[in-house]
Scaffold this motif. Structure first.
Motif, PDB file in Angstrom:
ATOM      1  N   GLY A 112       0.830  -1.200   0.000  1.00 33.27           N
ATOM      2  CA  GLY A 112       0.000   0.000   0.000  1.00 33.27           C
ATOM      3  C   GLY A 112       0.858   1.242   0.000  1.00 33.27           C
ATOM      4  N   GLY A 113       0.380   2.289  -0.642  1.00 31.78           N
ATOM      5  CA  GLY A 113       1.170   3.513  -0.668  1.00 31.78           C
ATOM      6  C   GLY A 113       0.465   4.631  -1.409  1.00 31.78           C
ATOM      7  N   LEU A 114       0.812   5.852  -1.047  1.00 29.79           N
ATOM      8  CA  LEU A 114       0.346   7.057  -1.721  1.00 29.79           C
ATOM      9  C   LEU A 114       1.544   7.673  -2.427  1.00 29.79           C
ATOM     10  CD1 LEU A 114      -1.479   9.518  -2.367  1.00 29.79           C
ATOM     11  CD2 LEU A 114      -1.024  10.351  -0.037  1.00 29.79           C
ATOM     12  N   VAL A 115       1.461   7.782  -3.750  1.00 29.87           N
ATOM     13  CA  VAL A 115       2.538   8.353  -4.559  1.00 29.87           C
ATOM     14  C   VAL A 115       2.010   9.624  -5.202  1.00 29.87           C
ATOM     15  CG1 VAL A 115       4.142   7.987  -6.464  1.00 29.87           C
ATOM     16  CG2 VAL A 115       3.477   6.058  -5.010  1.00 29.87           C
ATOM     17  N   VAL A 116       2.686  10.742  -4.939  1.00 26.36           N
ATOM     18  CA  VAL A 116       2.240  12.043  -5.447  1.00 26.36           C
ATOM     19  C   VAL A 116       3.300  12.595  -6.397  1.00 26.36           C
ATOM     20  CG1 VAL A 116       1.595  14.400  -4.845  1.00 26.36           C
ATOM     21  CG2 VAL A 116       0.929  12.512  -3.353  1.00 26.36           C
ATOM     22  N   LEU A 117       2.879  12.905  -7.621  1.00 24.61           N
ATOM     23  CA  LEU A 117       3.764  13.513  -8.600  1.00 24.61           C
ATOM     24  C   LEU A 117       3.537  15.020  -8.575  1.00 24.61           C
ATOM     25  CD1 LEU A 117       3.061  10.519  -9.715  1.00 24.61           C
ATOM     26  CD2 LEU A 117       4.131  11.340 -11.801  1.00 24.61           C
TER      27      LEU A 117
ATOM     28  N   ALA B  47       2.640  10.545   2.063  1.00 26.95           N
ATOM     29  CA  ALA B  47       2.939  10.296   0.650  1.00 26.95           C
ATOM     30  C   ALA B  47       4.426  10.159   0.378  1.00 26.95           C
ATOM     31  CB  ALA B  47       2.370  11.425  -0.205  1.00 26.95           C
ATOM     32  N   ASP B  48       4.727   9.424  -0.697  1.00 24.32           N
ATOM     33  CA  ASP B  48       6.045   9.466  -1.331  1.00 24.32           C
ATOM     34  C   ASP B  48       5.945  10.480  -2.459  1.00 24.32           C
ATOM     35  OD1 ASP B  48       7.614   7.413   0.049  1.00 24.32           O
ATOM     36  OD2 ASP B  48       6.134   6.018  -0.753  1.00 24.32           O
ATOM     37  N   ILE B  49       6.861  11.428  -2.502  1.00 25.45           N
ATOM     38  CA  ILE B  49       6.782  12.548  -3.435  1.00 25.45           C
ATOM     39  C   ILE B  49       7.794  12.371  -4.567  1.00 25.45           C
ATOM     40  CG2 ILE B  49       6.884  15.053  -3.686  1.00 25.45           C
ATOM     41  CD1 ILE B  49       4.643  14.056  -1.836  1.00 25.45           C
TER      42      ILE B  49
END
Length: 778
Positions: free
Chosen positions: A175-180, A289-291
């Motif tokens: 699971g993870g939130l990845v934000v560009l 998040a991972d940015i």
């Protein structure tokens, strides 16, 4: 690599739109087409048909050297349909399925592991998703162009160990939130789409319309779900916005959340507040998040890959590479044409475009209706232009603004109502145009016609609250009040708090108190703060005392503040110590201040140091200020440098500011200026404070005129302190809300309460809002 993130034999995603010559596909083995398999039961039936009349022992012998297919394993596969990936491979090998057909079987196996989550509508497999509907910009037309999209040019981040694909691969495991993060039309959405298409093609994809749909997804704890949050800011803000609890629930069940956002919005969300904290919820979400940052221009290696794509026949990329003024992705998305369309518009088309751009930059995110645009437009035209307008001026202007440019994008894009065909409910400004024109117009004065149209036609409560905040920042409280009332009536408690502020500023104290009391009694901390401060300001200390005795910690804290201000230091210390021990961090800060003021500096330092070591960043900042006041430079640097090195921009800027006062002015000043000029709000705040303390009025004025709100605030304060009445009035009349606030305070202090009230309610734009009296210089 696990089955969750391997490509399962797919071709490179950059090839998806190109015509390829290939050998005719072999007929499906055993007459079974795995493309028809979506459930475990269907997989069991397909495998049973594939095995046919082969015996268990025959199947087991056929895979010797590769593994075992015992009767129990094979029986479970063909009867229940829950085999492991390795078992599927062994069955395919035993049945002599051609190797080129294996990816289709593995994709079918993936689909059976990702069955439809219960209670969620509108899901689609990632591999079936339409990139255009996900937000990938339509490309420009080009002669002999093939496919809906150009070839995907692989980005450097795709192969970076901390890049998009690596992070989505990790998210597929746990699971993870990845934000560009990147400017408009730099390829964020395409990059994210290609990553999930390559890594998790058989997962379900949810493209929610709002945060409520995200909460619905979290409630059913879906398995193997991608939540697509293109333009993340649309899901943020207000009580109905996306919350960290919802994100954590999705992450805990292994979902992948993919989001995109512009840098300025991202920076605004993550910047640590100086006093109030409007983006606390957003910062909590982004903290999970991972940015990944995408630059506006292609790197040399990316350009080389783009040139290879052009040489391979992609006409759009070849055309885009001819431009040296704009980035490749921006050209493909018709960015230059959008800017030219805006610059070349006639007065009437320019009016509705600028009205839409201004409305968007001050907070509107929902589609802008025709009535809103029509009523807003006159304020952008002079008297002669309004007189010369034809009967169909609006229809002609709207047609100009909504014309697609090079087949890609329109300056104003129509948005249909749910389920409606051919009936737009409103219009949205093209992202690239908004980014460019919004920056150009960042200090342009918004006419009264636009404010009134927003009051009349905005229906979304979150938009109403955002625009109200923008009006209030410009001291246009007549509009702020109307919009906050609408949002409050829709149940927005945050808007109710701000409405109370506006009412209190206008002297409508009883209405403000009536609004705040039930909110505070219901546990709204912000309302409780406002209520207690307002009661104290008007001298109703008895009610504050009653609230404190009833357990209101904020009232208790206020009583301590009152005691300290009246010289009853020991009483104040006792009250604050009790509140601090009960976990009230603000009481702890105030206690440290009071201890320092009493000369008990070491006790204050020890209190703040303990809180800082426990992870309280604000305590660390206050500790740094106290160390600076004591001239303890080495301890100051030792405290803030690790925070700054870890990416805390507030700590970095605060350190530069404090070091400027310790004899390193020029170096610290240049570092702050460089970061402030690139959009770092923390640096801008501390630079403005530094310029103000050094008396550098002219530079502060220049920064304020260029749109730096921190410089405008500091300048207005200094002008008021130095009695610069005429300049303060001029700046207020030009729309500077900070100058207007200082002017109103000065008028009130001078006993001119009615004029002060008019300034707070209407600003100084008499011609626009119909005021009958002018505000003279105080």
């Amino acid at each position: 690599m696990s089955g969750a993130v391997r490509s399962l034999g797919r071709t490179h995603p950059g090839d998806q739109n190109q015509e390829r010559k290939s050998m005719p596909a072999a007929p499906p083995a055993g007459g079974v087409d795995p493309a028809d398999v979506h459930t475990a039961a269907e997989l069991a039936a397909a495998l049973k048909a594939l095995v046919g009349d082969r015996s268990y022992s025959e199947m087991d012998r056929a895979v010797r050297g590769y593994g075992r297919l015992p009767k129990s394993t094979l029986g479970e596969a063909v009867n229940i349909g829950r085999p492991s990936e390795n078992t599927v491979e062994l069955i395919l090998r035993a049945c002599a399925v051609p190797r080129e057909q294996w990816p289709s079987w593995k994709a079918a196996w993936e689909r059976t592991r990702t069955e439809v989550p219960p209670g969620l509508a509108g899901l689609i497999r990632v591999e079936k998703a339409d990139p255009r509907r996900l937000g990938v910009h339509a490309p420009i037309d080009a002669p002999e162009a093939v496919g809906d999209l150009p070839i995907y040019v692989s980005r450097d981040t795709d192969s970076d160990p901390r890049g998009v694909r690596a992070l989505i691969g990790q998210a597929a495991e746990r699971g993870g939130l990845v934000v560009l993060v990147g400017d408009s039309s730099v390829g964020k959405t395409r990059c994210a789409y290609e990553a999930i298409r390559a890594l998790v093609p058989q997962w379900w994809l949810l493209h929610p319309a709002d945060a409520e749909q995200v909460r619905q997804a979290a409630a059913v704890a879906p398995h193997r779900l991608v939540v697509w949050l293109d333009e993340l800011q649309k899901f943020m803000g207000g009580p109905a916005g996306l919350a960290s609890d919802t994100v954590r629930d999705l992450l805990s069940c292994g979902s992948i959340l993919v989001a995109t956002i512009w840098p300025r919005r991202y920076d605004a969300y993550v910047a640590l507040p100086q006093d109030s904290d409007p983006y606390a919820r957003e910062r909590e979400v982004l903290g999970l998040a991972d940015i990944v940052h995408l630059g506006s221009r292609f790197s040399p290696s990316e350009l080389e890959r783009a040139q290879n794509a052009a040489q391979a026949g992609d006409r759009r990329i070849a055309l885009a590479l001819q431009s040296s003024d704009h980035g490749l992705t921006q050209v493909i998305a018709a960015g230059p044409q959008l800017i030219d369309r805006w610059c070349s518009a006639d007065p009437y088309a320019a009016a509705i475009l600028n009205a839409a751009i201004d409305a968007t930059r001050i907070g509107v995110q929902s589609p802008l209706g025709t009535n809103l645009l029509r009523d807003a437009a006159p304020g952008y035209c002079d008297a002669r232009q309004r007189a010369d307008a034809s009967d169909n001026w609006f229809e002609t202007a709207l047609a100009y603004a909504t014309t697609k440019l090079k087949g890609a994008a329109a300056a104003l894009a129509p948005v249909a109502a749910p389920g409606a065909m051919g009936r737009p409910v409103g219009y949205l400004v093209a992202d690239y145009l908004q980014q460019h024109a919004g920056q150009q117009r960042r200090i342009a004065k918004i006419p009264a016609s636009t404010w009134q149209a927003l009051v009349d036609y905005l229906t979304d409560p979150t938009d109403q609250a955002r625009v109200a905040g923008s009006a209030r920042a410009r001291l246009l409280n007549c509009y702020a009040e109307a919009l906050y009332r609408k949002a409050t009536n829709s149940g927005d408690r945050n808007a109710a708090n701000h409405l109370a502020d506006v009412l209190a500023e206008r002297g409508q104290t009883e209405e403000a108190l009536t609004l705040l009391r039930p909110l505070a009694d219901a546990g709204d901390v912000d309302a409780a703060h406002r209520l207690v401060h307002l009661l104290t300001r008007i001298g109703e200390v008895d009610e504050v005392q009653v609230r404190a005795e009833a357990g209101d910690r904020i009232a208790d804290y206020m009583l301590a503040t009152i005691a300290a201000s009246e010289g009853r230091a020991e009483e104040a210390l006792a009250l604050l110590e009790a509140r601090a021990e009960a976990g009230d961090r603000f009481a702890a800060y105030r206690l440290a201040d009071l201890l320092a003021n009493q000369g008990r500096v070491e006790e204050a330092l020890a209190l703040l140091e303990a809180r800082a070591e426990a992870g309280d960043q604000f305590a660390a900042y206050r500790l740094a200020d106290l160390l600076a006041n004591q001239g303890r430079v080495e301890e100051l640097v030792a405290l803030l440098e690790p925070l700054a090195d870890a990416g805390d921009t507030n700590a970095s800027s605060r350190l530069d500011f404090l070091m400027a006062g310790q004899g390193w002015f020029q170096d610290a000043y240049m570092r702050l200026k460089e970061r402030a000029d690139t959009g770092d709000d923390d640096a801008a705040f501390w630079l403005a404070k530094l310029l103000a303390e050094e008396g550098r009025f002219e530079e502060l004025r220049q920064r304020a005129d260029a749109g730096d709100r921190f410089a405008a605030w500091r300048l207005a304060t200094l002008l008021a302190e130095h009695g610069q009445a005429e300049e303060l009035r001029r700046r207020a009349a030009a729309g500077d809300g900070y100058a207007g606030a200082q002017l109103a305070n000065a008028l009130e202090t001078a006993g001119r309460a009615e004029e002060a009230s008019q300034v707070r309610r209407y600003g100084l734009s008499n011609d626009e809002v119909g005021m009958n009296t002018s505000i003279s210089t105080y």
